[in-house]
Design an enzyme around this catalytic site. Sequence first.
Site, mmCIF file in Angstrom:
data_model
loop_
_atom_site.group_PDB
_atom_site.id
_atom_site.type_symbol
_atom_site.label_atom_id
_atom_site.label_comp_id
_atom_site.label_asym_id
_atom_site.label_seq_id
_atom_site.Cartn_x
_atom_site.Cartn_y
_atom_site.Cartn_z
ATOM 1 N N PRO A 342 0.849 -1.201 0.000
ATOM 2 C CA PRO A 342 0.000 0.000 0.000
ATOM 3 C C PRO A 342 0.889 1.257 0.000
ATOM 4 C CG PRO A 342 -0.046 -1.076 2.143
ATOM 5 C CD PRO A 342 0.848 -1.915 1.287
ATOM 6 N N ASP A 516 5.659 2.500 2.621
ATOM 7 C CA ASP A 516 4.757 1.364 2.798
ATOM 8 C C ASP A 516 3.872 1.636 4.021
ATOM 9 O OD1 ASP A 516 3.614 -1.090 3.453
ATOM 10 O OD2 ASP A 516 5.389 -2.245 2.899
ATOM 11 N N HIS A 517 2.568 1.767 3.771
ATOM 12 C CA HIS A 517 1.664 2.151 4.859
ATOM 13 C C HIS A 517 1.445 1.023 5.866
ATOM 14 C CE1 HIS A 517 -0.899 4.816 6.896
ATOM 15 N NE2 HIS A 517 -1.513 5.369 5.882
ATOM 16 N N ARG A 518 1.956 -0.161 5.572
ATOM 17 C CA ARG A 518 1.852 -1.223 6.579
ATOM 18 C C ARG A 518 2.893 -1.020 7.676
ATOM 19 N NH1 ARG A 518 2.805 -6.167 2.697
ATOM 20 N NH2 ARG A 518 4.477 -4.712 2.165
ATOM 21 N N VAL A 519 3.956 -0.282 7.335
ATOM 22 C CA VAL A 519 5.074 -0.141 8.265
ATOM 23 C C VAL A 519 5.174 1.301 8.776
ATOM 24 C CG1 VAL A 519 7.590 -0.333 8.439
ATOM 25 C CG2 VAL A 519 6.324 -1.988 7.059
#
Length: 544
Positions: A342, A516-519
């Site tokens: 993402p 990275d929007h997960r991190v």
Amino acid sequence: MALIEVKVPDIGDFKDVAVIELLVKVGDRVAAEQSLITVESDKASMEIPVSHAGVVKEIKVALGDKINQGTLLLLLEAESAASSEPAPAAPVPIQVPSPAPTGAPLAQVTGGSVQVLVPDIGDFDEVSVIEVMVKPGDRIKVEQSLITVESDKASMEIPSSHAGVVKEVLVKLGDKVGKGSQVVVLEVAAGAVLAAAPAPAALVVSTPAAALLPDRVMPTAALPPHEPNAPKAALPHASPSIRRLARELGVQLGEVPGSGPKGRITQDDVQGFVKRVMAGAVQTAAQQAKAPAAASGGGAFPGLLPWPKVDFAKFGPVERKDLSRIQKISGANLHRNWVLIPHVTNHDDVDITELEAFRVQTNQENEKSGVKVTMLAFMIKAAVAALKKFPQFNASLDGEQLVLKSYFNIGFAADTPNGLVVPVIKDADKKGIFQISQEMGDLAKKARDGKLGPADMSGACFTISSLGGIGGRYFTPIINAPEVAIMGVCKSSIEPRWDGKQFAPRLILPLSLSWDHRVLDGAAAARFNVYFGSLLSDFRRIAL
Ligand code: CAO
């Protein structure tokens, strides 16, 4: 056996309607009246059937093509035995009744109110209301759908003849309605009561249901049978407005359970499905496909339309060229990264006036060394400092763990005649600007000569993609997995900046950080950009 051309029949007022689904493929055996394609206007979707049984020899339309009456759809090897009449030698359009005109009243006017009535709906006397799309208080437009009705052959949406505010809904689910039945009472603006109603012809249903159905009508219960090995033929059971809603929300209707009569998908079903997906209660097929794909590096996306197949030569001369080996490899990697990560991109501007002056001066002073100091070398040093300050950017996601790195290898995207490659400056924290500039020059040359080895391109923690030597303002760089961020840089230019007293000409460098929007999150990215920018604005800070 005769080869016949199957063309689009009379489709009433429809012009340039888009093909949204191909229901057959070359080699399929089709039955007479079997649907071949689905087309959709902004008001309705409809399936176009074949007049004869036979075997599909060639498909002449592709997804997204715009078609009209008479457009050639496919070549069919007709089976005369399966047809009630001998297979014709000449092209045979499918004969479909045109929408019949009707003078049925659509509205009764009383003072400032209008009673919207069911118009002429063709052969159907009594149809069930299966969906009520408006409620008292709703402001509606002319032609907006009010209710959906359904016979055993087709479903159709009944539009409003006037714009206004719904005062009363005069039907409920399950009611039987026919021509002239009252649907809603509308409060309309003064003077609007005499406004022309929508063309009632748009609501006439052709029969049989397998034939082409006109505006606002889509076949439901009486879909023709399909070959068992043919592609999924029946569209999910939903009205055009629900299809439009699903498309807008990116919902694959085939995945939505329908709660309406005969499994029909309603607005509530679509909205409920989206809510459940957002809450993590259910996974879409695409999400399910991603999980194994992320682990195995492969995987398809069920539910996605096939890639459009276009005969480009139809439109003009073309030449075919194989993708280079690098394009194939980097393309597959970029595709995976774009789909699975993402991405968010934060853009920023940095004043590099002093740094550029220092760089130019350094190059002048060291002209004889043969090493040209580049702006990219300064950025690599600034990136190392920013990664040290924000360690979550110097990380990789591994399942449910974050791997934080204590080494600082920086990749830089290099444009080569054969495609994009990313050589890596190893241990950039231990190297000075000259050494980095020299290594970068060597690696860039190796890249252009196609001589980079795997070791030259592995182990990066963070990548910088500089288009500064080319131009542009901002872009969205794709993260080079398993890294979690990438800095995109475009061309610096002189811009006026307020120095507290006046506007002064300053050299401004545009930055685009994808992360990275997960991190990471937006605040972390903004802080990273601010810090990175502050180092480039005053490089002395790097020593602090
Ligand atoms: N703003 C203004 N000018 C810039 C600049 C910037 N941000 N960055 C570089 N320049 C100037 C340089 O100073 C140089 O000017 P001079 O020739 O007058 O000295 C000129 O542009 C060419 O620089 P360069 O491209 O040779 O050197 P570099 O260090 O900036 O870049 C390399 C090297 C290998 C990264 C670059 O050649 C390259 O391949 N860039 C493309 C990367 C790319 O394709 N990214 C996209 C990936 S996504 O598809």
